[in-house]
Design a protein around this motif. Structure first.
Motif, PDB file in Angstrom:
ATOM      1  N   LYS A   1       0.775  -1.421  -0.344  1.00  0.00           N
ATOM      2  CA  LYS A   1       0.255   0.032   0.046  1.00  0.00           C
ATOM      3  C   LYS A   1       0.359   1.099   0.275  1.00  0.00           C
ATOM      4  N   ILE A   2       2.020   1.145   0.373  1.00  0.00           N
ATOM      5  CA  ILE A   2       2.485   2.537   1.223  1.00  0.00           C
ATOM      6  C   ILE A   2       3.236   2.649  -0.621  1.00  0.00           C
ATOM      7  N   ILE A   3       3.585   1.752  -0.648  1.00  0.00           N
ATOM      8  CA  ILE A   3       4.671   1.410  -2.419  1.00  0.00           C
ATOM      9  C   ILE A   3       3.579   2.178  -3.035  1.00  0.00           C
ATOM     10  N   HIS A   4       2.334   1.421  -3.502  1.00  0.00           N
ATOM     11  CA  HIS A   4       1.196   1.923  -4.385  1.00  0.00           C
ATOM     12  C   HIS A   4       1.051   4.117  -3.975  1.00  0.00           C
TER      13      HIS A   4
ATOM     14  N   ARG B   1       3.991   5.802  -5.342  1.00  0.00           N
ATOM     15  CA  ARG B   1       4.435   5.738  -6.759  1.00  0.00           C
ATOM     16  C   ARG B   1       3.600   6.875  -7.322  1.00  0.00           C
ATOM     17  N   GLU B   2       1.880   6.100  -6.684  1.00  0.00           N
ATOM     18  CA  GLU B   2       1.263   7.438  -7.339  1.00  0.00           C
ATOM     19  C   GLU B   2       1.195   9.179  -7.223  1.00  0.00           C
ATOM     20  N   GLU B   3       1.769   9.091  -5.749  1.00  0.00           N
ATOM     21  CA  GLU B   3       2.277  10.891  -5.564  1.00  0.00           C
ATOM     22  C   GLU B   3       3.332  10.682  -5.981  1.00  0.00           C
TER      23      GLU B   3
ATOM     24  N   VAL C   1       5.357  14.210 -10.555  1.00  0.00           N
ATOM     25  CA  VAL C   1       5.999  14.572 -12.208  1.00  0.00           C
ATOM     26  C   VAL C   1       5.603  15.410 -12.494  1.00  0.00           C
ATOM     27  N   ARG C   2       4.236  14.856 -12.919  1.00  0.00           N
ATOM     28  CA  ARG C   2       3.074  15.330 -13.684  1.00  0.00           C
ATOM     29  C   ARG C   2       3.410  16.791 -13.344  1.00  0.00           C
ATOM     30  N   ARG C   3       2.736  17.484 -11.976  1.00  0.00           N
ATOM     31  CA  ARG C   3       2.802  18.707 -11.873  1.00  0.00           C
ATOM     32  C   ARG C   3       3.417  20.049 -12.244  1.00  0.00           C
ATOM     33  N   CYS C   4       5.313  19.176 -12.320  1.00  0.00           N
ATOM     34  CA  CYS C   4       6.056  19.492 -12.457  1.00  0.00           C
ATOM     35  C   CYS C   4       6.353  19.525 -14.260  1.00  0.00           C
ATOM     36  N   VAL C   5       5.596  18.907 -14.521  1.00  0.00           N
ATOM     37  CA  VAL C   5       6.425  18.369 -16.044  1.00  0.00           C
ATOM     38  C   VAL C   5       5.227  19.610 -16.726  1.00  0.00           C
ATOM     39  N   GLN C   6       3.724  19.902 -16.606  1.00  0.00           N
ATOM     40  CA  GLN C   6       3.086  21.377 -16.511  1.00  0.00           C
ATOM     41  C   GLN C   6       3.556  22.286 -15.789  1.00  0.00           C
ATOM     42  N   ASP C   7       4.435  22.446 -14.915  1.00  0.00           N
ATOM     43  CA  ASP C   7       4.706  23.739 -14.329  1.00  0.00           C
ATOM     44  C   ASP C   7       6.082  24.093 -15.639  1.00  0.00           C
ATOM     45  N   ALA C   8       6.915  23.643 -15.965  1.00  0.00           N
ATOM     46  CA  ALA C   8       7.542  23.449 -16.441  1.00  0.00           C
ATOM     47  C   ALA C   8       7.485  23.671 -17.844  1.00  0.00           C
ATOM     48  N   GLU C   9       6.746  23.226 -18.419  1.00  0.00           N
ATOM     49  CA  GLU C   9       5.389  23.360 -20.171  1.00  0.00           C
ATOM     50  C   GLU C   9       5.250  24.514 -20.111  1.00  0.00           C
TER      51      GLU C   9
END
Length: 124
Positions: free
Chosen positions: A71-74, A77-79, A84-92
């Motif tokens: 559960k912790i790994i999952h 991983r989701e967090e 990463v998705r937010r960082c990519v959006q911010d960078a874009e």
């Protein structure tokens, strides 16, 4: 003869009484030995039952630990993926804004140059 019979009967009863007392003592000893063996057997069964209970608890604890770890790994991983998705959006967005500002500066510079050239052409 009668005295001998009575004496023999008396000795017989005495021997039977001694034999009965001896048998009763043996019976009591056998009962005590049985009680000891039953107590030892109950203790052995209890030890086995405790060992089995410990083994089952260890298996359950291992299973719960593994489930918690998964559960912790999952969750991590989701967090991480969300981060990463937010960082990519911010960078874009940042790159897009930089590109837009650079394009706007270049456009102004080009317009200024054209206006200057037009001004110079008109002055000639």
């Amino acid at each position: 003869m009668e005295e001998l019979k009575q004496l023999a009967e008396k000795e017989k009863r005495a021997a039977l009484r001694l034999q009965e007392e001896s048998l009763q003592a043996s019976f009591r000893e056998a009962l005590r030995a049985r009680d000891r063996l039953e107590a030892e057997m109950r203790q052995e069964l209890q030890v086995q039952a405790e060992g089995e209970a410990c083994r089952k608890l260890q298996e359950q604890q291992h299973k719960e630990t593994e489930e918690t770890r998964e559960k912790i790994i999952h969750t991590v991983r989701e967090e991480t993926q969300e981060c990463v998705r937010r960082c990519v959006q911010d960078a874009e967005r940042s790159i897009r804004e930089e590109c837009d500002m650079k394009a706007e500066r270049e456009k102004r510079a080009l317009q200024d140059r054209h206006e200057e050239e037009i001004y110079e052409l008109q002055n000639r």
